[in-house]
Scaffold this motif. Sequence first.
Motif, PDB file in Angstrom:
ATOM      1  N   SER A  64      18.535  26.667  46.383  1.00  0.00           N
ATOM      2  CA  SER A  64      19.287  25.418  46.249  1.00  0.00           C
ATOM      3  C   SER A  64      19.584  24.867  47.633  1.00  0.00           C
ATOM      4  CB  SER A  64      20.607  25.686  45.533  1.00  0.00           C
ATOM      5  OG  SER A  64      20.367  26.300  44.291  1.00  0.00           O
ATOM      6  N   TYR A  65      19.418  23.560  47.787  1.00  0.00           N
ATOM      7  CA  TYR A  65      19.690  22.937  49.083  1.00  0.00           C
ATOM      8  C   TYR A  65      20.923  22.025  49.044  1.00  0.00           C
ATOM      9  CZ  TYR A  65      14.965  24.612  49.902  1.00  0.00           C
ATOM     10  OH  TYR A  65      13.856  25.402  50.020  1.00  0.00           O
ATOM     11  N   GLY A  66      21.402  21.712  47.826  1.00  0.00           N
ATOM     12  CA  GLY A  66      22.527  20.794  47.709  1.00  0.00           C
ATOM     13  C   GLY A  66      22.038  19.361  47.762  1.00  0.00           C
ATOM     14  N   THR A  67      21.239  18.980  46.768  1.00  0.00           N
ATOM     15  CA  THR A  67      20.577  17.669  46.756  1.00  0.00           C
ATOM     16  C   THR A  67      20.893  16.934  45.445  1.00  0.00           C
ATOM     17  OG1 THR A  67      18.586  18.784  45.950  1.00  0.00           O
ATOM     18  CG2 THR A  67      18.730  18.385  48.320  1.00  0.00           C
ATOM     19  N   PRO A  68      20.552  15.639  45.387  1.00  0.00           N
ATOM     20  CA  PRO A  68      20.930  14.838  44.207  1.00  0.00           C
ATOM     21  C   PRO A  68      20.303  15.323  42.899  1.00  0.00           C
ATOM     22  CG  PRO A  68      20.351  13.397  46.038  1.00  0.00           C
ATOM     23  CD  PRO A  68      19.963  14.789  46.444  1.00  0.00           C
ATOM     24  N   ASP A  69      21.070  15.153  41.835  1.00  0.00           N
ATOM     25  CA  ASP A  69      20.659  15.529  40.486  1.00  0.00           C
ATOM     26  C   ASP A  69      19.895  14.371  39.823  1.00  0.00           C
ATOM     27  OD1 ASP A  69      20.579  17.337  38.394  1.00  0.00           O
ATOM     28  OD2 ASP A  69      22.439  16.640  37.499  1.00  0.00           O
ATOM     29  N   LEU A  70      19.288  14.706  38.708  1.00  0.00           N
ATOM     30  CA  LEU A  70      18.664  13.751  37.774  1.00  0.00           C
ATOM     31  C   LEU A  70      19.489  12.462  37.681  1.00  0.00           C
ATOM     32  CD1 LEU A  70      16.550  13.772  35.390  1.00  0.00           C
ATOM     33  CD2 LEU A  70      18.389  14.663  33.991  1.00  0.00           C
ATOM     34  N   LEU A  71      18.825  11.304  37.696  1.00  0.00           N
ATOM     35  CA  LEU A  71      19.561  10.042  37.779  1.00  0.00           C
ATOM     36  C   LEU A  71      19.003   8.989  36.820  1.00  0.00           C
ATOM     37  CD1 LEU A  71      21.835   8.725  39.447  1.00  0.00           C
ATOM     38  CD2 LEU A  71      20.081   7.963  41.036  1.00  0.00           C
ATOM     39  N   GLY A  72      19.913   8.298  36.130  1.00  0.00           N
ATOM     40  CA  GLY A  72      19.518   7.270  35.168  1.00  0.00           C
ATOM     41  C   GLY A  72      18.999   6.006  35.833  1.00  0.00           C
ATOM     42  N   ALA A  73      18.390   5.154  35.028  1.00  0.00           N
ATOM     43  CA  ALA A  73      17.823   3.884  35.498  1.00  0.00           C
ATOM     44  C   ALA A  73      18.894   3.022  36.144  1.00  0.00           C
ATOM     45  CB  ALA A  73      17.204   3.143  34.322  1.00  0.00           C
ATOM     46  N   GLY A  74      18.540   2.416  37.267  1.00  0.00           N
ATOM     47  CA  GLY A  74      19.441   1.462  37.918  1.00  0.00           C
ATOM     48  C   GLY A  74      20.631   2.076  38.624  1.00  0.00           C
TER      49      GLY A  74
END
Length: 242
Positions: A64-74
């Motif tokens: 794990s690097y501490g990065t952004p998670d899954l993200l919705g449209a827009g």
Amino acid sequence: MRYNISGKLHPGIASITLTNSDDEAHMMAVARLKKGVTLKQVRKALGQSEGAAAPLLADGMDTSYGTPDLLGAGQSETVTALDLPAGTYALICFLTDAKGMPHWQMGMVDLLTVAGPVATEKPKSDGTITLDDKAITLPKGFTGSGTFLVRNAGKAPHNISIAKLDKGTPLLDYYQHVGQAMNGSGQVEGGGGHLVGGIDALSPGQSAYLTLALTKGHYAYLSTTDAQGPQLPTQHGELDIS
Ligand SMILES: [Cu+2]
């Protein structure tokens, strides 16, 4: 169906903003590569099997690097890693389109270089969100806006993923909708909610900062790392932002 990369990322304390300008959800799996590994090699390995990529990686598969998670449209989210190693990383979206084709196969795989002097400046913290083996605990007086230190105080990997729920959508229904999409049967978008951000899995003892600016509405947060089967993991909660 591609990553447009701008800016330069230094090792150490590294803020990454992930902006999803598409009309469907995307993710950015991050894996540091051994020196000299090319994008072509990464693509080839992905086409073979999940295990085929392992020999290309500088760290373990589950690092794990501490990065952004899954993200919705827009949506847009900013996550600040605290100890990002220098090197070349593969960015990969494993979500699939309506026909079951993985996004990486459609172009969502790229390389990101982290180089230069080590950055040591921490963001100013507006509170701590604690993840552990039983719960996610938000700071007292949480308003949904600010930069929060997210700390995994548990003995297993955990994460936080935040969704804005449409009026009348039960969290369990939305959770099951996203779970099905992640298993390759359907799209993440829809289901009565939107994924507004979070942090990918953190190892025990690991921390990262999450910057939020939640608008008025009803929200749910949970650790998708702990998602097993059709029931909600204990690490979840709901709140209203007014
Ligand atoms: Cu994608």
